[in-house]
Design a protein around this motif. Structure first.
Motif, PDB file in Angstrom:
ATOM      1  N   PRO A   1      -2.484  -8.724  44.060  1.00  0.00           N
ATOM      2  CA  PRO A   1      -1.943 -10.067  44.189  1.00  0.00           C
ATOM      3  C   PRO A   1      -2.463 -10.759  45.426  1.00  0.00           C
ATOM      4  CG  PRO A   1      -0.318  -8.452  44.895  1.00  0.00           C
ATOM      5  CD  PRO A   1      -1.477  -7.678  44.352  1.00  0.00           C
ATOM      6  N   HIS A   2      -2.576 -12.064  45.347  1.00  0.00           N
ATOM      7  CA  HIS A   2      -2.998 -12.831  46.516  1.00  0.00           C
ATOM      8  C   HIS A   2      -1.868 -12.876  47.548  1.00  0.00           C
ATOM      9  CE1 HIS A   2      -6.774 -14.343  44.885  1.00  0.00           C
ATOM     10  NE2 HIS A   2      -6.149 -14.481  43.740  1.00  0.00           N
ATOM     11  N   GLU A   3      -2.245 -12.825  48.825  1.00  0.00           N
ATOM     12  CA  GLU A   3      -1.249 -12.937  49.877  1.00  0.00           C
ATOM     13  C   GLU A   3      -0.676 -14.354  49.879  1.00  0.00           C
ATOM     14  OE1 GLU A   3      -0.258 -10.552  51.673  1.00  0.00           O
ATOM     15  OE2 GLU A   3      -1.760  -8.991  51.329  1.00  0.00           O
ATOM     16  N   THR A   4       0.632 -14.451  50.060  1.00  0.00           N
ATOM     17  CA  THR A   4       1.271 -15.755  50.027  1.00  0.00           C
ATOM     18  C   THR A   4       1.554 -16.299  51.423  1.00  0.00           C
ATOM     19  OG1 THR A   4       3.422 -14.675  49.860  1.00  0.00           O
ATOM     20  CG2 THR A   4       2.325 -15.262  47.795  1.00  0.00           C
ATOM     21  N   ALA A   5       1.479 -15.420  52.454  1.00  0.00           N
ATOM     22  CA  ALA A   5       1.853 -15.848  53.792  1.00  0.00           C
ATOM     23  C   ALA A   5       0.672 -16.284  54.629  1.00  0.00           C
ATOM     24  CB  ALA A   5       2.592 -14.707  54.502  1.00  0.00           C
ATOM     25  N   GLN A   6      -0.507 -16.365  54.042  1.00  0.00           N
ATOM     26  CA  GLN A   6      -1.691 -16.687  54.820  1.00  0.00           C
ATOM     27  C   GLN A   6      -1.796 -18.194  55.040  1.00  0.00           C
ATOM     28  OE1 GLN A   6      -4.848 -15.159  52.473  1.00  0.00           O
ATOM     29  NE2 GLN A   6      -4.258 -13.022  52.735  1.00  0.00           N
ATOM     30  N   PRO A   7      -2.241 -18.629  56.240  1.00  0.00           N
ATOM     31  CA  PRO A   7      -2.491 -20.061  56.453  1.00  0.00           C
ATOM     32  C   PRO A   7      -3.649 -20.537  55.586  1.00  0.00           C
ATOM     33  CG  PRO A   7      -3.297 -18.761  58.304  1.00  0.00           C
ATOM     34  CD  PRO A   7      -2.515 -17.818  57.428  1.00  0.00           C
ATOM     35  N   THR A   8      -3.620 -21.790  55.230  1.00  0.00           N
ATOM     36  CA  THR A   8      -4.616 -22.325  54.294  1.00  0.00           C
ATOM     37  C   THR A   8      -6.029 -22.294  54.875  1.00  0.00           C
ATOM     38  OG1 THR A   8      -4.130 -24.555  55.102  1.00  0.00           O
ATOM     39  CG2 THR A   8      -2.942 -23.803  53.130  1.00  0.00           C
ATOM     40  N   TRP A   9      -6.155 -22.348  56.196  1.00  0.00           N
ATOM     41  CA  TRP A   9      -7.492 -22.385  56.798  1.00  0.00           C
ATOM     42  C   TRP A   9      -8.141 -21.007  56.869  1.00  0.00           C
ATOM     43  CZ3 TRP A   9      -8.016 -19.213  60.953  1.00  0.00           C
ATOM     44  CH2 TRP A   9      -6.865 -18.884  61.673  1.00  0.00           C
ATOM     45  N   LEU A  10      -7.356 -19.941  56.657  1.00  0.00           N
ATOM     46  CA  LEU A  10      -7.877 -18.608  56.885  1.00  0.00           C
ATOM     47  C   LEU A  10      -9.040 -18.274  55.950  1.00  0.00           C
ATOM     48  CD1 LEU A  10      -7.710 -15.936  58.379  1.00  0.00           C
ATOM     49  CD2 LEU A  10      -5.972 -15.175  56.748  1.00  0.00           C
ATOM     50  N   GLY A  11      -8.920 -18.629  54.672  1.00  0.00           N
ATOM     51  CA  GLY A  11      -9.971 -18.299  53.714  1.00  0.00           C
ATOM     52  C   GLY A  11     -11.328 -18.874  54.089  1.00  0.00           C
ATOM     53  N   PRO A  12     -11.437 -20.210  54.273  1.00  0.00           N
ATOM     54  CA  PRO A  12     -12.740 -20.782  54.638  1.00  0.00           C
ATOM     55  C   PRO A  12     -13.293 -20.256  55.959  1.00  0.00           C
ATOM     56  CG  PRO A  12     -11.251 -22.495  53.859  1.00  0.00           C
ATOM     57  CD  PRO A  12     -10.431 -21.252  54.008  1.00  0.00           C
ATOM     58  N   VAL A  13     -12.433 -20.097  56.966  1.00  0.00           N
ATOM     59  CA  VAL A  13     -12.905 -19.597  58.255  1.00  0.00           C
ATOM     60  C   VAL A  13     -13.325 -18.138  58.140  1.00  0.00           C
ATOM     61  CG1 VAL A  13     -12.251 -19.143  60.654  1.00  0.00           C
ATOM     62  CG2 VAL A  13     -11.516 -21.251  59.544  1.00  0.00           C
ATOM     63  N   LEU A  14     -12.624 -17.391  57.302  1.00  0.00           N
ATOM     64  CA  LEU A  14     -12.977 -15.987  57.099  1.00  0.00           C
ATOM     65  C   LEU A  14     -14.357 -15.851  56.470  1.00  0.00           C
ATOM     66  CD1 LEU A  14     -12.035 -13.086  57.396  1.00  0.00           C
ATOM     67  CD2 LEU A  14     -10.901 -13.277  55.176  1.00  0.00           C
ATOM     68  N   ILE A  15     -14.711 -16.765  55.588  1.00  0.00           N
ATOM     69  CA  ILE A  15     -16.057 -16.738  55.000  1.00  0.00           C
ATOM     70  C   ILE A  15     -17.117 -16.883  56.089  1.00  0.00           C
ATOM     71  CG2 ILE A  15     -17.662 -17.981  53.486  1.00  0.00           C
ATOM     72  CD1 ILE A  15     -15.277 -18.680  51.709  1.00  0.00           C
ATOM     73  N   VAL A  16     -16.900 -17.840  56.989  1.00  0.00           N
ATOM     74  CA  VAL A  16     -17.834 -18.019  58.106  1.00  0.00           C
ATOM     75  C   VAL A  16     -17.855 -16.768  58.986  1.00  0.00           C
ATOM     76  CG1 VAL A  16     -18.424 -19.440  60.102  1.00  0.00           C
ATOM     77  CG2 VAL A  16     -17.457 -20.507  58.065  1.00  0.00           C
ATOM     78  N   GLY A  17     -16.675 -16.192  59.219  1.00  0.00           N
ATOM     79  CA  GLY A  17     -16.609 -14.987  60.037  1.00  0.00           C
ATOM     80  C   GLY A  17     -17.353 -13.819  59.414  1.00  0.00           C
ATOM     81  N   ILE A  18     -17.250 -13.664  58.108  1.00  0.00           N
ATOM     82  CA  ILE A  18     -17.962 -12.595  57.411  1.00  0.00           C
ATOM     83  C   ILE A  18     -19.466 -12.769  57.555  1.00  0.00           C
ATOM     84  CG2 ILE A  18     -18.488 -11.691  55.104  1.00  0.00           C
ATOM     85  CD1 ILE A  18     -15.518 -12.146  54.407  1.00  0.00           C
ATOM     86  N   VAL A  19     -19.934 -13.999  57.404  1.00  0.00           N
ATOM     87  CA  VAL A  19     -21.364 -14.276  57.551  1.00  0.00           C
ATOM     88  C   VAL A  19     -21.830 -13.965  58.967  1.00  0.00           C
ATOM     89  CG1 VAL A  19     -23.109 -16.105  57.548  1.00  0.00           C
ATOM     90  CG2 VAL A  19     -21.431 -15.979  55.698  1.00  0.00           C
ATOM     91  N   LEU A  20     -21.053 -14.390  59.971  1.00  0.00           N
ATOM     92  CA  LEU A  20     -21.432 -14.123  61.361  1.00  0.00           C
ATOM     93  C   LEU A  20     -21.425 -12.623  61.667  1.00  0.00           C
ATOM     94  CD1 LEU A  20     -19.772 -16.831  63.644  1.00  0.00           C
ATOM     95  CD2 LEU A  20     -22.179 -16.164  63.578  1.00  0.00           C
ATOM     96  N   ALA A  21     -20.431 -11.918  61.136  1.00  0.00           N
ATOM     97  CA  ALA A  21     -20.396 -10.471  61.351  1.00  0.00           C
ATOM     98  C   ALA A  21     -21.620  -9.809  60.736  1.00  0.00           C
ATOM     99  CB  ALA A  21     -19.116  -9.888  60.753  1.00  0.00           C
TER     100      ALA A  21
END
Length: 433
Positions: free
Chosen positions: A22-42
């Protein structure tokens, strides 16, 4: 059985896994897009520590007064560190969460890259390099876990994105280190130090990601109450060593890594011994590496849409066999073609990373499978370049080494077919959803 259940069972393993998580329901809306950038940088930071040193290895060795034995040790340290430190990733992930561990891994990469240019001797340089490699090892294992957890319905696409970034970082450091070093005054210390800036940027982005993920996990645990801790214990993951698919993935990972390290270490010498100039041989290696950038995005996306990825493993293996046969019979005449073919074959790495995400149902299963496959695989890969070098030295040519390199692709293809079957390690180990 209902129609909906029938449709679910008809889906590929990747889609079934997405339904189960299941998708997490408590995550802030900005986390997904910023996480994509973070994954690329990592991902961009997973290889410059290695390939930048390769580009300046002679200058570094001279500057630190390394003996030949110590220099040989340093070239074998990456695979060893990946194997040793990668084993610790599952436990650290359970204790602190995969996002926090990746953040710490990026901090270790940055710290090692900042420290090692100032080392006065080989021991200090080796210790700082090991610190960076430890961070890379943890991130290697946990990026597939983060993809599975936060993007369960886009495993192939996200794996392709960070595989492409990894290939780009590898190629960029190999190609740009020497020119940038010359432009900055010619010191090998400056040339190695400049790659720390990329790691520092990654740390600065992963810090807020880690804080947000931690708050979201705590909120979800509080909302779930006491049942959350029980769920975590129940989701400890299968015993991967009992799974034939896990062993097939680990051995496939090891053989593809062996081929990649042999290619990076010896391909220019093969061309030079055939009469190709040193500069052209370096460009040919760059061509081989650059092929991984676009294909690292295409292959995972294609693999994620298929029930069985064995056909891709066979295709990549055939490209490699053709490239090695070409090097055997006409190394100079068809040099550009062989470089391209081997570049395609080396894209077995993004394929096996994708299969790790597809062959487990849960994030706990993925972290165990990723650690097992990568740690075991890197251990398998350690002797390869050394054996090829020994055969080259004692046989006086490339006929025997090339025959071995081509021969290793046969079991690699067979293992890729086994690993690509539409099944999960949980099913093989008898773990219920």
């Amino acid at each position: 059985m209902s129609d909906e259940e029938t449709k679910t069972l008809d889906r590929p393993a990747a889609d079934r896994a997405a339904v189960a998580i299941p998708h997490e329901t408590a995550q802030p809306t900005w986390l997904g897009p910023v996480l994509i950038v973070g994954i690329v940088l990592a991902a961009l930071n997973l290889r410059p520590a290695i390939t930048s040193l390769g580009a300046l290895f002679e200058e570094t060795r001279t500057g630190l007064g390394m003996s030949g034995t110590v220099a040989g040790l340093i070239t074998s340290v990456p695979a060893l560190c990946f194997a040793v430190f990668g084993v610790t990733a599952p436990r650290l992930s359970r204790r602190f969460g995969p996002v926090a561990v990746v953040c710490a891994g990026m901090a270790a990469v940055a710290a090692g890259l900042l420290i090692r240019p100032f080392a006065d001797g080989a021991a200090g340089f080796l210790a700082a390099s090991a610190l960076s490699l430890a961070g890379i090892a943890l991130t290697n294992v946990l990026l597939p876990v983060i993809v599975k957890r936060y993007f369960p319905d886009r495993v192939g696409t996200m794996t392709g994105l960070y595989s492409m970034a990894l290939a780009a970082g590898t190629s960029l450091a190999a190609a740009a280190t020497v020119p940038l070093t010359d432009a900055l005054g010619g010191s090998w210390r400056t040339g190695l130090l400049m790659w720390a800036s990329l790691a520092v940027v990654a740390v600065l982005l992963w810090l807020p990601i880690a804080r947000a993920a931690r708050r979201a996990d705590r909120a979800a645990a509080a909302a779930a109450g006491s049942g959350a801790s029980a769920a975590v214990r129940a989701d400890a993951g299968p015993r991967v060593a009992r799974s034939r698919t896990a062993w097939a993935l680990a051995c496939y990972f090891g053989l593809q890594a062996t081929g990649a390290y042999i290619t990076m270490g010896w391909l220019p010498q093969i061309f030079r011994d055939a009469g190709v100039s040193a500069s052209t041989a370096g460009v040919l290696l760059a061509v081989t590496m650059v092929m991984g950038v676009p294909l690292a995005f295409v292959i995972p996306g294609l693999a994620g849409r298929m029930r069985n990825q064995g056909a891709i493993a066979v295709t990549l293996g055939v490209f490699g066999l053709t490239g090695y046969l070409g090097l055997y019979f006409a190394p100079a005449a068809g040099a550009w073609a062989w470089a391209l073919l081997l570049g395609v074959s080396n894209c077995a790495f993004p394929l096996v990373i994708t299969m790790i995400g597809l062959r487990a149902k849960s994030p706990a299963g993925v972290v165990k499978l990723s650690a097992f496959a990568q740690s075991t695989g890197y251990l398998i890969s350690i002797p390869g370049p050394l054996v090829i070098g020994t055969l080259y030295q004692h046989s006086g040519g490339w006929d025997l080494p090339l025959a071995l390199m081509a021969g290793l692709l046969v079991p690699q293809i067979a293992l890729g077919v086994l690993a690509g079957r539409d099944r999960t390690i949980e099913d093989e180990c008898g773990v219920r959803d």
